[in-house]
Motif scaffolding. Structure first.
Motif, mmCIF file in Angstrom:
data_model
loop_
_atom_site.group_PDB
_atom_site.id
_atom_site.type_symbol
_atom_site.label_atom_id
_atom_site.label_comp_id
_atom_site.label_asym_id
_atom_site.label_seq_id
_atom_site.Cartn_x
_atom_site.Cartn_y
_atom_site.Cartn_z
ATOM 1 N N UNK A 72 0.902 -1.346 0.008
ATOM 2 C CA UNK A 72 0.037 0.069 -0.069
ATOM 3 C C UNK A 72 0.790 1.239 0.034
ATOM 4 N N UNK A 73 1.845 1.296 0.819
ATOM 5 C CA UNK A 73 2.765 2.619 0.948
ATOM 6 C C UNK A 73 3.558 2.554 -0.395
ATOM 7 N N UNK A 74 3.900 1.549 -1.088
ATOM 8 C CA UNK A 74 4.364 1.708 -2.328
ATOM 9 C C UNK A 74 3.468 2.132 -3.275
ATOM 10 N N UNK A 75 2.346 1.983 -3.147
ATOM 11 C CA UNK A 75 1.322 2.519 -4.192
ATOM 12 C C UNK A 75 1.130 4.043 -4.141
ATOM 13 N N UNK A 76 1.150 4.373 -2.617
ATOM 14 C CA UNK A 76 0.807 5.761 -2.432
ATOM 15 C C UNK A 76 1.990 6.566 -2.675
ATOM 16 N N UNK A 77 3.170 6.127 -2.705
ATOM 17 C CA UNK A 77 4.465 6.890 -3.028
ATOM 18 C C UNK A 77 4.585 7.066 -4.498
ATOM 19 N N UNK A 78 3.882 5.958 -5.242
ATOM 20 C CA UNK A 78 4.055 6.112 -6.545
ATOM 21 C C UNK A 78 2.916 7.175 -7.255
ATOM 22 N N UNK A 79 2.017 7.369 -6.324
ATOM 23 C CA UNK A 79 1.022 8.393 -6.498
ATOM 24 C C UNK A 79 1.469 10.046 -6.086
ATOM 25 N N UNK A 80 2.606 9.935 -5.590
ATOM 26 C CA UNK A 80 3.355 11.435 -5.350
ATOM 27 C C UNK A 80 3.314 11.454 -3.955
ATOM 28 N N UNK A 81 2.882 10.648 -3.111
ATOM 29 C CA UNK A 81 2.956 10.942 -1.636
ATOM 30 C C UNK A 81 4.246 11.057 -1.005
ATOM 31 N N UNK A 82 4.424 11.743 -0.005
ATOM 32 C CA UNK A 82 5.608 11.785 0.950
ATOM 33 C C UNK A 82 5.051 11.073 2.031
ATOM 34 N N UNK A 83 5.717 9.927 2.532
ATOM 35 C CA UNK A 83 5.136 9.225 3.649
ATOM 36 C C UNK A 83 6.054 9.233 4.746
ATOM 37 N N UNK A 84 5.285 9.682 6.088
ATOM 38 C CA UNK A 84 6.023 9.678 7.184
ATOM 39 C C UNK A 84 5.138 8.882 8.260
ATOM 40 N N UNK A 85 5.688 7.733 8.587
ATOM 41 C CA UNK A 85 4.757 6.871 9.587
ATOM 42 C C UNK A 85 5.504 5.923 10.463
ATOM 43 N N UNK A 86 4.671 5.214 11.282
ATOM 44 C CA UNK A 86 5.075 4.273 11.977
ATOM 45 C C UNK A 86 3.977 3.139 12.204
ATOM 46 N N UNK A 87 4.507 1.807 13.021
ATOM 47 C CA UNK A 87 3.826 0.744 13.136
ATOM 48 C C UNK A 87 2.919 1.045 14.326
ATOM 49 N N UNK A 88 2.231 -0.096 14.729
ATOM 50 C CA UNK A 88 1.388 -0.336 16.065
ATOM 51 C C UNK A 88 2.352 -0.899 16.958
ATOM 52 N N UNK A 89 2.038 -0.741 18.178
ATOM 53 C CA UNK A 89 2.744 -1.438 19.074
ATOM 54 C C UNK A 89 2.732 -2.948 19.510
ATOM 55 N N UNK A 90 3.869 -3.689 19.163
ATOM 56 C CA UNK A 90 3.940 -5.148 19.170
ATOM 57 C C UNK A 90 3.976 -5.816 17.984
ATOM 58 N N UNK A 91 3.460 -5.175 16.779
ATOM 59 C CA UNK A 91 3.248 -5.731 15.581
ATOM 60 C C UNK A 91 4.226 -5.295 14.402
ATOM 61 N N UNK A 92 5.013 -4.305 14.650
ATOM 62 C CA UNK A 92 6.021 -3.919 13.782
ATOM 63 C C UNK A 92 6.978 -5.068 13.425
ATOM 64 N N UNK A 93 7.034 -5.267 12.043
ATOM 65 C CA UNK A 93 8.127 -6.264 11.484
ATOM 66 C C UNK A 93 9.592 -5.452 10.905
ATOM 67 N N UNK A 94 10.398 -5.855 11.663
ATOM 68 C CA UNK A 94 11.794 -5.124 11.323
ATOM 69 C C UNK A 94 12.276 -5.046 10.038
ATOM 70 N N UNK A 95 12.025 -6.239 9.259
ATOM 71 C CA UNK A 95 12.592 -6.434 7.818
ATOM 72 C C UNK A 95 11.708 -5.616 6.845
ATOM 73 N N UNK A 96 10.471 -5.462 7.234
ATOM 74 C CA UNK A 96 9.601 -4.598 6.362
ATOM 75 C C UNK A 96 10.168 -3.020 6.421
ATOM 76 N N UNK A 97 10.355 -2.671 7.701
ATOM 77 C CA UNK A 97 10.746 -1.295 8.176
ATOM 78 C C UNK A 97 11.997 -1.228 7.367
#
Length: 409
Positions: A72-97
């Motif tokens: 999803x974030x790749x698609x939004x970036x393709x649409x010109x968005x600048x992304x700044x964000x974070x995950x939710x507590x306990x579910x973030x996957x380090x390799x994806x970050x």
């Protein structure tokens, strides 16, 4: 691609993830498989590459960071968005970050983050002064209101039941921008909440506990769309399922669907496994836990880790044993013990090797997110505050998904 601010005031240990080549490569491989099975977002990626609806916009994100989210974030970036964000507590996957950071997409946070770290991560997103919000649990919306900067937000989306409740409850009248509640969409209710949550919760229970479902006694607390799905999938595998529900109409539906329906106190001594699915705090209170049979398993599928009264449970616990990183044995003062899964967090995303909801269901859900954010930019027919996904968006996605399944109207 765009890059989130990384000055010293905003720096985080997670920003070093992108330098870890092994993490990046692992994330790349996992996302490649997911991306190849998200046909709806693949088509939208090409459309957004041409139309660039988010050019010049910064989207603040609070969302479970796992492979499907990355697409999803790749698609939004393709649409010109600048992304700044974070995950939710306990579910973030380090390799994806790590992978997202390597692509210049400004997502941060770590699997090992404490709750205080998570709150700092949310503050960091707000410090970047986003124009739009892609929210989960209304955490960013609440932060914006608290900072007195709600008027600076163009609009956004909210993913969850709990976030929608929060926008219509404590934040009612305080959010002057449109917030499209994805959870209100019938597509999310049917595809993601009922079928995908039902499937992923049952799969996660089997994988985490290694217990069999046939013949086992389950109590599902809540018969909304998620509770319906969990109950359906448990029963399909031979589970004996009972329902606790405070809403009269949903309770009747559960009874007509053939489930036992009664107050929680009636099922506390009977059930072997309790799964909460309400989005509401304290639905599994300490006084009910005290009535449970020895060895009862407690698990939460809701967004926030508050459905199980872990504070009250802790007060009557005499000893704690960490069994495998996801399962924790709590010995109680009454001589019995219970097993708490993932510390009460959403266990289909917070457990060991989490997979979360199915790829196809999230293709639908994230298509809803992307098109709703595009609608926010257009400003067409939107009011201030929480509101459902526009009907034309629901119907467009339904047609596309039906066709992709080889079905037709």
């Amino acid at each position: 691609m765009t890059q989130a601010p990384t000055n010293s005031a905003n720096a985080s240990p997670a920003d070093a993830n992108a330098a870890d080549a092994e993490l990046v490569e692992r994330g790349r491989a996992r996302i490649a498989w997911i991306r190849s099975r998200m046909a709806l977002l693949a088509g939208l990626r090409e459309e957004f590459r041409r139309t660039r609806p988010f050019a010049g916009r910064r989207i603040g994100v609070s969302l479970h960071v796992e492979p499907k989210t990355a697409v999803l974030l790749e698609v939004l970036a393709e649409g010109g968005a600048e992304i700044v964000g974070t995950g939710n507590h306990g579910s973030t996957q380090d390799d994806i970050v790590a992978f997202l950071q390597s692509r210049g997409i400004g997502i941060f946070g770590r699997r090992a983050d404490t709750l205080a770290d998570h709150h700092a991560n949310l503050a960091r997103v707000l410090d970047a002064r986003p124009d739009m919000l892609l929210d989960n649990g209304a955490d960013l919306a609440a932060g914006i209101v608290e900072r007195g900067r709600a008027a600076s937000i163009l609009g956004g989306t909210e993913e969850t039941t709990s976030g929608g409740d929060r926008l219509r409850g404590e934040l009612s009248g305080k959010v002057p921008f449109p917030s499209i509640v994805i959870n209100d969409s019938p597509l999310k209710a049917i595809g993601e909440n009922k079928h995908a949550v039902g499937q992923s919760v049952v799969e996660s229970f089997m994988r985490i506990t290694n217990l069999m479902i046939p013949g086992r006694r389950f109590c599902v607390v809540g018969y909304g769309w998620c509770g319906r799905g969990i109950a359906q999938y448990l029963r399909a595998l031979g589970g004996r399922v009972a329902i606790v529900e405070v809403d009269e109409i949903k309770a009747l539906e559960a009874a007509l669907d053939g489930y036992r329906v009664a107050p929680l106190a009636d099922f506390a001594p009977w059930a072997e496994v309790f799964i909460t699915a309400t989005g509401r705090a304290g639905v599994l209170p300490a006084e009910a836990i005290a009535l449970m049979r020895d060895g009862a398993v407690l698990a939460n599928s809701g967004h926030f880790p508050w459905e199980i009264d872990t504070e009250g449970l802790g007060a009557m616990t005499t000893a704690t044993t960490d069994l495998d990183g996801t399962l924790r044995r709590l010995d109680l003062a009454n001589g019995r013990h219970v097993i708490l899964v993932a510390e009460g967090r959403m266990f289909n995303l917070a457990g060991v090797e989490p997979k979360g909801n199915s790829i196809e269901s999230m293709d639908i859900g994230f298509m809803l997110q992307a098109l709703s954010l595009e609608r926010v930019v257009s400003g067409k027919d939107l009011a201030a505050g929480a509101q459902p996904v526009p009907d034309d968006i629901n119907r467009r996605i339904a047609r596309l998904m039906t066709a992709s399944m080889g079905a037709a109207l």
